[in-house]
Each structure stands twice: as structure tokens, then as C-alpha cells.
Design an enzyme around this catalytic site. Structure first.
Site, PDB file in Angstrom:
ATOM      1  N   GLU A 140       0.853  -1.186   0.000  1.00 39.62           N
ATOM      2  CA  GLU A 140       0.000   0.000   0.000  1.00 39.62           C
ATOM      3  C   GLU A 140       0.897   1.247   0.000  1.00 39.62           C
ATOM      4  O   GLU A 140       1.868   1.278   0.739  1.00 39.62           O
ATOM      5  CB  GLU A 140      -0.902   0.030   1.237  1.00 39.62           C
ATOM      6  CG  GLU A 140      -1.904   1.180   1.165  1.00 39.62           C
ATOM      7  CD  GLU A 140      -2.888   1.217   2.346  1.00 39.62           C
ATOM      8  OE1 GLU A 140      -2.754   0.406   3.279  1.00 39.62           O
ATOM      9  OE2 GLU A 140      -3.755   2.085   2.314  1.00 39.62           O
ATOM     10  N   GLY A 188       2.897   2.370  10.811  1.00 41.72           N
ATOM     11  CA  GLY A 188       2.657   1.548  11.994  1.00 41.72           C
ATOM     12  C   GLY A 188       2.464   0.090  11.623  1.00 41.72           C
ATOM     13  O   GLY A 188       3.136  -0.793  12.146  1.00 41.72           O
ATOM     14  N   MET A 244       0.254  -2.850   8.613  1.00 38.02           N
ATOM     15  CA  MET A 244      -0.396  -3.033   7.317  1.00 38.02           C
ATOM     16  C   MET A 244      -1.305  -4.249   7.325  1.00 38.02           C
ATOM     17  O   MET A 244      -0.910  -5.329   7.723  1.00 38.02           O
ATOM     18  CB  MET A 244       0.688  -3.151   6.240  1.00 38.02           C
ATOM     19  CG  MET A 244       0.134  -3.266   4.844  1.00 38.02           C
ATOM     20  SD  MET A 244      -0.898  -1.820   4.427  1.00 38.02           S
ATOM     21  CE  MET A 244      -2.146  -2.607   3.414  1.00 38.02           C
ATOM     22  N   GLU A 245      -2.526  -4.023   6.806  1.00 36.74           N
ATOM     23  CA  GLU A 245      -3.605  -5.013   6.934  1.00 36.74           C
ATOM     24  C   GLU A 245      -3.646  -6.034   5.810  1.00 36.74           C
ATOM     25  O   GLU A 245      -4.724  -6.520   5.446  1.00 36.74           O
ATOM     26  CB  GLU A 245      -4.943  -4.267   6.994  1.00 36.74           C
ATOM     27  CG  GLU A 245      -5.398  -3.593   5.675  1.00 36.74           C
ATOM     28  CD  GLU A 245      -5.017  -2.131   5.545  1.00 36.74           C
ATOM     29  OE1 GLU A 245      -4.081  -1.677   6.229  1.00 36.74           O
ATOM     30  OE2 GLU A 245      -5.663  -1.430   4.746  1.00 36.74           O
ATOM     31  N   HIS A 255      -7.447  -2.438  14.965  1.00 38.39           N
ATOM     32  CA  HIS A 255      -7.607  -1.676  13.722  1.00 38.39           C
ATOM     33  C   HIS A 255      -7.282  -2.556  12.505  1.00 38.39           C
ATOM     34  O   HIS A 255      -8.071  -2.636  11.557  1.00 38.39           O
ATOM     35  CB  HIS A 255      -6.686  -0.447  13.772  1.00 38.39           C
ATOM     36  CG  HIS A 255      -6.703   0.404  12.548  1.00 38.39           C
ATOM     37  ND1 HIS A 255      -7.436   1.562  12.449  1.00 38.39           N
ATOM     38  CD2 HIS A 255      -6.078   0.273  11.348  1.00 38.39           C
ATOM     39  CE1 HIS A 255      -7.262   2.106  11.258  1.00 38.39           C
ATOM     40  NE2 HIS A 255      -6.434   1.337  10.564  1.00 38.39           N
ATOM     41  N   GLU A 256      -6.139  -3.210  12.554  1.00 39.65           N
ATOM     42  CA  GLU A 256      -5.736  -4.022  11.394  1.00 39.65           C
ATOM     43  C   GLU A 256      -6.680  -5.188  11.206  1.00 39.65           C
ATOM     44  O   GLU A 256      -7.043  -5.545  10.092  1.00 39.65           O
ATOM     45  CB  GLU A 256      -4.295  -4.522  11.553  1.00 39.65           C
ATOM     46  CG  GLU A 256      -3.279  -3.407  11.685  1.00 39.65           C
ATOM     47  CD  GLU A 256      -3.447  -2.297  10.671  1.00 39.65           C
ATOM     48  OE1 GLU A 256      -3.521  -2.593   9.464  1.00 39.65           O
ATOM     49  OE2 GLU A 256      -3.506  -1.115  11.087  1.00 39.65           O
TER      50      GLU A 256
HETATM   51  N1  PHE Z   1      -3.228   0.867   5.850  1.00 37.35           N
HETATM   52  C1  PHE Z   1      -2.420   0.970   7.031  1.00 37.35           C
HETATM   53  C2  PHE Z   1      -3.378   1.149   8.187  1.00 37.35           C
HETATM   54  O1  PHE Z   1      -3.865   2.180   8.462  1.00 37.35           O
HETATM   55  C3  PHE Z   1      -1.455   2.083   7.057  1.00 37.35           C
HETATM   56  C4  PHE Z   1      -0.411   2.032   5.984  1.00 37.35           C
HETATM   57  C5  PHE Z   1      -0.512   2.842   4.893  1.00 37.35           C
HETATM   58  C6  PHE Z   1       0.649   1.202   6.105  1.00 37.35           C
HETATM   59  C7  PHE Z   1       0.432   2.820   3.894  1.00 37.35           C
HETATM   60  C8  PHE Z   1       1.607   1.174   5.134  1.00 37.35           C
HETATM   61  C9  PHE Z   1       1.489   1.993   4.027  1.00 37.35           C
HETATM   62  O2  PHE Z   1      -3.744   0.280   8.836  1.00 37.35           O
HETATM   63 ZN    ZN Z   2      -5.914   1.508   8.619  1.00 37.77          ZN
END
Ligand code: PHE
Ligand code: ZN
Length: 874
Positions: A124, A263, A265-266, A299-300
Site C-alpha cells: 500500500e 505503523g 499493514m492489513e 484496527h488491522e
Molecule cells: N493501511 C495501514 C493502516 O492504516 C497504514 C499504511 C498505509 C501502512 C500505507 C503502510 C502503508 O492500517
Molecule cells: Zn488503517
């Protein structure tokens, strides 16, 4: 800025091609990795019927390219720095592609890279195109099959998304085959290979499916995963109960990595976490960090539905998944801990960070309209303001209809890539509410302001509130429309909250008024005395409220309001009254007397009040927040006056602080909510006591430092000592002992770096230079950069704004250097300089000059976008 490079929401077009199946084979070699892909592509029946297929790709070495087993000739395709175009393709075809990439040289930490020897990915938003050529956009969802090949014995674990189909040895190679049955966009792809240990547990879902839960870390960290595992199980249960969402795969994996830009990544079924967001042990982790782990794990996990099963059509819709998921994790944390304190923390964060972003040059709507680099849009506005927008919707609909709305949303759009508007439309459909005006929250940037005034008519027993709303202009949006703002309120009389009667209807003691006009007046009947309005209860909307409270009114709310947020806000109001008078050179004595009296009353009740809430009430607003109220903020004066008030409060209430500190000594062990609350309050008392130049308090802090059996107490004592100018000797000793004790624990070493970088006195810039040379520092690790450079620039207001501007220049130089390796981190470090317009001369000009000096360098898109927007004066 050249507008051709910008991506515009208005330019969105549905994809010309779809990828039904994606087969990937990774051959991991020392020094390079070969990626072979087989993409089953089909022309999108709804698309433009384009003749040529254009794929994304960056920094790839193309080794082979074929269609349906026919090798392509140079005239069949064209490669540029960002794309691969294949001419005149059929309706359906299988594209075979082989690329070589260099994970060990990947310092940007995007795509496939190595962290402490392990291979991991971050895709992402647009990192997958650094792995292979692809339609790297979230509205192209595909079924992924992944094979990982490495030397036998090289790695203990080789992971990808979904289920493991086979794991075998052939000719000295280990070959592991993964399959993810759920269609997903490429940004959710993940791969991990390394030598890791695993903590396992199981979870039985509400429909009785047995799920394997795994947390992978380096062996030395295995004892720090229990809390994350428990949080994961709590989150899984909560999502079933509150949203009816069940987990869908047989396996859910979390991997902790040291080097990570963000932080967490999901990625589908395989979340990748920054170690700082998963590892926790009472000895080495503060309470605040425990709570962060809990909320981030949740959250994830929640993203599995809000983000993965239902994803974003394009990156302008980022808040569709992030705002919703932050709202979900906030509610989860509130349920697990104190709701009042959680709401105060979130509101405080909004006001001191998001409001500042919304007033600065990077201000953008929750659904932006353009970007140069999408990585710059993972912002407080997308996340936190986005969550507030979902919260308002939930409150406008009420719990029943909101749940109906999310059920409809998840079932209607399962497996699809959709828009923020699709979400709102579901809410509208189930509730039959007209949300047309509400939708402006997604489109309009800037923080709305409510100017509220009142009058009381004794003869008529009537109370009137006049509410005027306005939103200041932001870049590209000079004129703003009136928003739909839910204003929750109560009216306090001497006997407590009054019954609210509007046009003959009884609304009870508290109600939500829908503000929808530029100006409107509310009339309350049967009001027997002039009340004190308790406004924006629960922080019911992300707005600024201006109401001219008397000191005694603020005091009344601070002591009695049943709404935690309003109590805290009233305290902040009392404190700001004193601080503003001090900063502007006015007479602050009357306000200060009321503040001290209120604090004293609160402290005298400490044994009967929620200690965590009380700790919030006792905390002064940050310098950054104070500065946000001025057009030409003078940082030295703000820093000095805030410190002076802190000292005054310490001295005036010395006996109370001391008593509080002593009385709580017995309650500060263990991880219960009560123990955490007691620690928070007791350490607040400690920080006030250490303001006084007293050998007794220094040795008290040293004792706490030496005897603590948990990091919260140990670190609070260390911080109090390091930040007190008179405690230099003790601080030196404690810092040495701390490093000695913790040098093998990277996360604790980061705290050691951070506590020094945030030291408010002396020449901290010099100290920061020393820290950068220290063996514990590593400029390629984002956590270390955050611990030293971001901490100094963002959490050390006084020192960052030193009069000679040397810290601004320092930051600019660091950014130019970091930008060569890691553009995303470099761009994030810029934030403090972007607010130059807010500061008085010469600060503003010096900050601007530091920004301008960057334009002479070779900049990444990431840094260029932030610098150029910040230098544009509106
Ligand atoms: N999508 C992730 C989150 O909010 C954050 C994220 C964005 C991590 C871009 C890596 C790169 O849970
Ligand atoms: Zn998120």
C-alpha cells in the site's frame, strides 16, 4: 507544481482490463529476487475497449515477457520508467512476465525489502508495482496464488496471504505454495521469509469455525506477544458482537518487523506490524504503548471487512476504509478501557494535530480531489477526521439504523471496490434520512467554527442560543458552504442539568441539535435561571466552539459536568484563560486564582474520582495547541509562559501533589485499568513535583526509577529527571543506568533516545547531533528517525523553535539526506516546517527559508509535493 503529474479524482476511469487470476513465483537469492508472474487478463466489458494493455511497473528489470507462451518481440510492447504497454492484445490472454528486483538495496521500504535479514513486503498504496508489472490500482481485484522458492534451510518461515497448499523440498530448494481464495487488490499482497518464532492460539468464530492465530517475531521477542494475542481475540469477538463480522480464512497471521515506514499493514490474512505496534511486556512497555498495541491490533483486524472484503475504488476514497476503521477501533478501545478518557484523548489529538493540519498548507478534504504522491495523504484528516465523520453518521442514525447501514454496506459491496458515497448512500437508505448536506463533510476542507452566544429572558423563562457557523478558506476552496453539524448539549443550573423543552417537545437533559444553517437560534422554554451551556458534549462534531464563558462557569463545568469531554474542555478553557493573558502580557491573576482553586478541589477528591480522567484534567494544553490560536505565534513566549504556569501550579499545590503521590503508592502494580489510572495520576503529580528544585523530590524520582517493576513508572521517573534542568546529575546517572539495562531492546533504546531529544532545556540541538552519532542510532531505521528527529521537531516545541533558526536548518538538511533513501519518511518529517505562516518574525521567515533551501536539491515526488505546497502563499 506541474499539474500534469497530478492525479485527479475527476479523471477517474474504470479499468480497461481486469486480472482474474494472479500467479506469482518468487525465487529468493542472496542479492536479488526473480519474480515470475502469470496474469489471466481480460478486457473489461464495461471499459473503453482499449486495444493496448498498460501496466504499472517501477524499478523493475524485465527478463522475459510472453503472451499465452509466445515470447513478445520488441515491437509488441514498450517499457517506460513507470509503465509497460502491450500493443493490440486479445480479449483474453495470459501474460507471462519475469522481472528481477533487488530487495537488499531497497532502502525506501516499499515493495519487497529486507529488514534484519528477513524478507518482507509493503505494497500500500502503490508498492506492488515495484515487485512486478501489474494493474496496481485498488479497483482491480484478483485471486492470488503465490509460490516462494528459497534454498533449503535458509528460512524457517515463508509466508504469503491465505492458506498454505503445500510446503516441500526439491533439489535442495524449499518450495512453499500459498493460495488466497478471496479476490483482493494488489496493495493487500504480502510475502514474508525469515527465521522467526511463532506464538500460536486459536479462536472459534460465532458460526463455529476454528481459526489458527499466529504471531511471528524474532525468537528474542516471543515473550512479548501475549498482549497482542489477547487483544486480537478481543477484537475478533467484539467485531462479531458489535458489527456481526466474522473472520473468513482458516488462519490469521501477524508478523513483526523492525524496519517499517508506517505503523502497520492489513494485508489479507498476513498483517505486517512495526515491532513498536505489537511487542509489549510490562517490564519494557509503557501503559500508553500497551493501549496502542491493543488499538492497532484491532484496527488491522477490523480492516479485514472495512478495507479488504470491501475496498476502495481509488485512493481518493482512502478514508472509506481508514475513517471507518479508526472509528471502529476507537469504539473498541473505549469498550475495553475508560470511554471518557478515550474520548478526551481522541478529541485532544484532533484539536492539537488535525485542526492544525486543516489550517495549514496541506489542508485537504476527507475525500481529496488531487494528489501528486498518494503516500502524503495518509493524514490525520483522512484517518481521524474521517473517523469523526463516521461517528457523526452513527450518532445521527442511532445504533440500530447505523448497524443496519453497515450490514447493508458489507453485504451489498462484498468483494467490490467502492466509494465514500456508496457508504453514505447505505446510511441514507436504511434510515430514510436526508444526508445530502452531510456529504459536504467529505468534500470541504478546513475546521468549521461555531460562534455561540446566548440570552436569558427571566419574564418568559426562556433561554436562547444563537449559533453561527463558518469554515475558513483553504487552498483551492475560498468559499465554504454551511455543514450539517450535530451539536450535543445540556444546560446546567445550580441544581444540575435542566430539562430541555424546545417548541413544546421535551428532550430530556441532553440532546443533539442539528445545526444546518449559517446562523440559527434555539429557544428553550421553562428555564428557571440563566443556565451554563455544556456544548459539543462528547465532542459531537470535529469543530471549534467559541462561547464566551465566565471563569465561574468554566469552574462549574470542570467540577460537575457529567460529560467527561466537557469537563476536560472546561479545564482547558480555564488554563487557556490564564495562558492567553500571560502570553499577551495581560493581567492573569484573577484567572489564575480560579484555576488553582479548581485544581485544588479536583485534587482533594482524587480518591473518589476516576484517576485516569483526573490526570487528563490536570494536564496543561500543549505549546503547539496554544500556538494554533495565534496568527503570529511567538514560540519563546508561549514556551516560557506555559512553563511558568506549570511551575506555579506545582508550587501552589505542592502539598496536594505530594499527598497524591504518596497515597497512590500502593496501587501502581499490575496491568488492571485501576493500576494504569493510578500510575497515570501519580506520574502527573511527579512531573509537577520535579518542577521544584528540591533534593527531596530528586531522590524521590531516583527511587521510583530504581525500584519500578514496570516501564511506565521507570520511564516517567527518567523523563521527569531528564526534563528538569536542576536534576542534571541525577539525570545523567539514570540515563546511563537505563541504557545499561536496556541496550539490547531496540524499542526501549528508542525511548532513551526520545527522552533526550525532547529535553526542553539547554542546547538540545547539540545533544541531538550527539545522539545521531551514537552507536544506538541507525539512520536507515524509521523508528530511530522518529525517536530522534521527529521527536525533536514535533515534541520539543521550545528547542525546535530556538531563536537562531538552527533547528529548522538542521531539519531541512536531515530531510534532504533521508530523502535519498526513504522519501516517505522524509516527507513526513517535513510537517513542523510547513506551519511557518503561523509564527512571528523571525521564526516564520527562518522556517520558510529552511523549506526553500530544499528546493535547490534533487527531491522525491513525496518531498517536492509538501515543500511546494507549503511555499505557496494563499
Ligand atoms: N493501511 C495501514 C493502516 O492504516 C497504514 C499504511 C498505509 C501502512 C500505507 C503502510 C502503508 O492500517
Ligand atoms: Zn488503517
Amino acid at each position: 507544481m506541474s499539474t500534469t503529474a497530478m492525479t485527479l479524482l475527476a479523471d477517474y476511469r474504470i479499468p480497461d482490463f481486469l486480472i482474474e487470476k494472479t500467479h506469482l513465483t518468487f525465487e529468493l537469492h542472496e542479492g536479488y529476487t526473480d519474480v515470475s508472474s502469470q496474469l489471466s487478463m481480460v478486457r473489461n466489458p464495461k471499459g473503453d475497449q482499449a486495444a493496448h494493455a498498460v501496466l504499472h511497473g517501477e524499478q523493475l528489470e524485465l527478463l522475459a515477457l510472453a503472451i499465452n507462451d509466445r515470447a513478445l518481440q520488441p515491437t509488441d510492447y514498450q517499457c517506460t520508467a513507470h509503465t509497460l504497454t502491450i500493443y493490440n492484445v486479445e480479449e483474453r490472454f495470459v501474460l507471462h512476465c519475469k522481472t528481477r528486483i533487488y530487495p537488499e538495496k531497497n532502502t525506501a521500504l516499499e515493495g519487497l525489502y529486507r529488514s534484519s535479514g528477513m524478507y518482507c513486503t509493503q505494497c500500500e498504496a502503490e508498492g506492488f508495482r515495484k515487485i512486478t508489472y501489474y494493474l496496481d490500482r485498488p479497483d482491480v481485484m484478483s485471486e492470488f496464488d503465490t509460490i516462494i522458492i528459497a534454498d533449503e534451510g535458509a528460512f524457517s518461515v515463508m509466508l504469503s496471504n491465505g492458506n498454505c497448499l503445500s510446503d516441500r523440498i526439491e533439489n535442495g530448494k524449499r518450495i512453499v505454495h500459498w493460495h488466497d481464495p478471496f479476490k483482493k487488490p494488489s496493495y493487500l499482497f504480502a510475502l514474508v521469509s525469515g527465521n522467526l518464532s511463532c506464538l500460536e492460539d486459536r479462536f472459534v468464530t460465532q458460526s463455529g469455525r476454528d481459526v489458527l492465530l499466529q504471531i511471528y517475531t524474532e525468537a528474542k521477542d516471543q515473550d512479548k506477544c501475549d498482549f497482542a494475542m489477547q487483544s486480537l481475540k478481543n477484537a475478533m469477538r467484539w467485531d462479531e458482537e458489535v458489527y456481526g463480522r466474522e473472520y473468513d480464512l482458516d488462519r490469521f497471521m501477524i508478523v513483526a518487523v523492525d524496519d517499517f515506514n508506517m505503523g502497520v499493514m492489513e494485508n489479507k490474512g498476513l498483517n505486517i506490524f512495526n515491532t513498536s505496534c505489537v511487542l509489549a511486556h510490562p517490564k519494557s512497555t509503557t501503559d500508553a504503548a500497551f493501549q496502542r498495541v491493543e488499538s492497532v491490533v484491532a484496527h488491522e483486524y477490523f480492516h479485514n471487512w472495512s478495507g479488504n472484503r470491501v475496498t476502495c475504488r481509488d485512493w481518493f476514497q482512502l478514508s472509506l476504509k481508514e475513517g471507518l476503521t479508526v472509528y471502529r477501533d476507537e469504539e473498541f478501545s473505549a469498550a475495553m478501557n475508560s470511554c471518557a478518557v478515550k474520548r478526551i484523548e481522541d478529541a485532544s489529538f484532533m484539536r492539537s494535530v488535525q485542526f492544525v493540519e486543516d489550517a495549514g498548507p496541506m489542508a485537504h478534504p476527507v475525500r481529496p480531489e488531487s494528489y501528486l504522491e498518494i503516500s502524503n495523504f495518509y493524514t490525520m484528516t483522512i484517518y481521524e477526521k474521517g473517523a469523526e465523520v463516521v461517528r457523526m453518521l452513527a450518532n445521527i442514525l442511532g445504533p440500530k439504523d447505523y448497524r443496519k447501514g453497515t450490514d447493508l454496506y458489507f453485504s451489498r459491496f462484498d468483494g467490490q471496490a467502492v466509494t465514500c458515497d456508496d457508504f453514505v448512500a447505505c446510511m441514507e437508505e436504511v434510515s430514510a434520512k436526508d444526508l445530502r448536506q452531510f456529504r459536504l463533510w467529505y468534500a470541504q476542507a478546513g475546521t468549521p467554527q461555531l460562534h455561540i452566544s446566548d440570552s436569558y429572558d427571566v419574564a418568559r423563562q426562556q433561554y436562547r442560543l444563537n449559533v453561527r457557523q463558518s469554515t475558513p478558506p483553504t487552498a483551492g476552496q475560498a468559499v465554504k458552504q454551511a455543514l450539517h453539524i450535530p451539536l450535543k448539549l445540556a444546560l446546567y443550573g445550580k441544581q444540575g442539568a435542566q430539562t430541555l423543552i424546545i417548541e413544546g417537545v421535551n428532550y430530556g437533559m441532553e440532546t443533539v441539535i442539528d445545526i444546518s444553517q449559517a446562523e440559527q437560534t434555539l429557544v428553550f422554554d421553562n428555564i428557571s435561571e440563566k443556565p451554563v451551556p455544556s456544548l459539543l458534549r462528547g465532542f459531537s462534531a470535529p469543530v471549534k466552539v467559541h462561547y464566551d464563558y465566565q471563569l465561574a462557569q468554566l469552574q462549574q463545568l470542570a467540577l460537575l459536568d457529567s460529560d467527561g469531554f466537557c469537563r476536560w474542555d472546561a479545564m482547558q478553557g480555564l488554563m487557556r484563560n490564564v495562558l492567553n493573558a500571560r502570553i499577551e502580557g495581560g493581567d492573569h491573576t484573577a484567572a489564575q486564582v480560579v484555576l488553582i482553586a479548581t485544581l485544588k478541589q479536583l485534587l482533594e477528591r482524587f480518591s473518589t474520582m476516576d484517576a485516569a480522567l483526573l490526570a487528563c484534567l490536570l494536564t496543561l494544553p500543549s505549546e503547539q495547541y496554544l500556538a494554533s490560536f495565534y496568527d503570529a505565534a511567538n514560540p519563546a513566549v508561549i514556551g516560557q509562559e506555559r512553563a511558568a504556569l506549570h511551575y506555579h501550579i506545582a508550587v501552589e499545590l505542592q502539598a496536594q501533589w505530594q499527598h497524591c503521590y504518596d497515597a497512590l503508592a500502593g496501587n501502581v502494580q499490575g496491568l488492571s485499568a485501576e493500576a494504569m489510572a493510578a500510575r497515570s495520576l501519580r506520574n502527573t503529580a511527579l512531573s509537577y513535583l520535579l518542577d521544584m528544585d528540591s533534593a527531596q523530590y530528586r531522590s524521590m524520582a531516583m527511587q521510583q526509577f530504581a525500584q519500578a517493576d514496570n516501564m511506565t513508572n521507570q520511564f516517567a521517573a527518567l523523563k521527569a529527571l531528564v526534563h528538569a534542568e536542576h536534576a542534571q546529575l541525577e539525570a545523567k546517572q539514570a540515563l546511563q543506568a537505563f541504557y545499561q539495562q536496556w541496550q539490547h531492546d531496540a524499542l526501549v533504546v528508542n525511548m532513551w533516545l526520545q527522552v533526550q531529544a525532547t529535553r526542553p532545556w539547554g542546547d538540545t540541538l547539540l545533544l541531538v547531533h550527539e545522539l545521531l552519532q551514537h552507536a544506538a542510532f541507525d539512520g536507515s531505521n524509521p523508528n530511530k528517525l522518529r525517536a530522534v528527529i521527529a521527536a525533536f521537531a514535533q515534541q520539543n516545541f521550545i528547542q525546535f523553535h530556538r531563536a537562531d533558526g538552527a533547528a529548522y536548518q538542521f531539519l531541512a538538511e536531515q530531510i534532504a539526506d533521508i530523502d535519498q533513501r526513504n522519501p516517505q519518511i522524509a516527507a513526513r518529517l517535513l510537517t513542523p516546517l510547513t506551519h511557518w505562516q503561523q509564527f512571528v518574525a523571525p521564526h516564520g521567515a527562518l522556517m520558510r527559508a529552511a523549506l526553500a533551501s530544499l528546493t535547490e536539491r534533487q527531491l522525491s515526488k513525496d518531498v517536492y509535493e509538501v515543500v511546494s505546497k507549503s511555499l505557496t502563499v494563499n
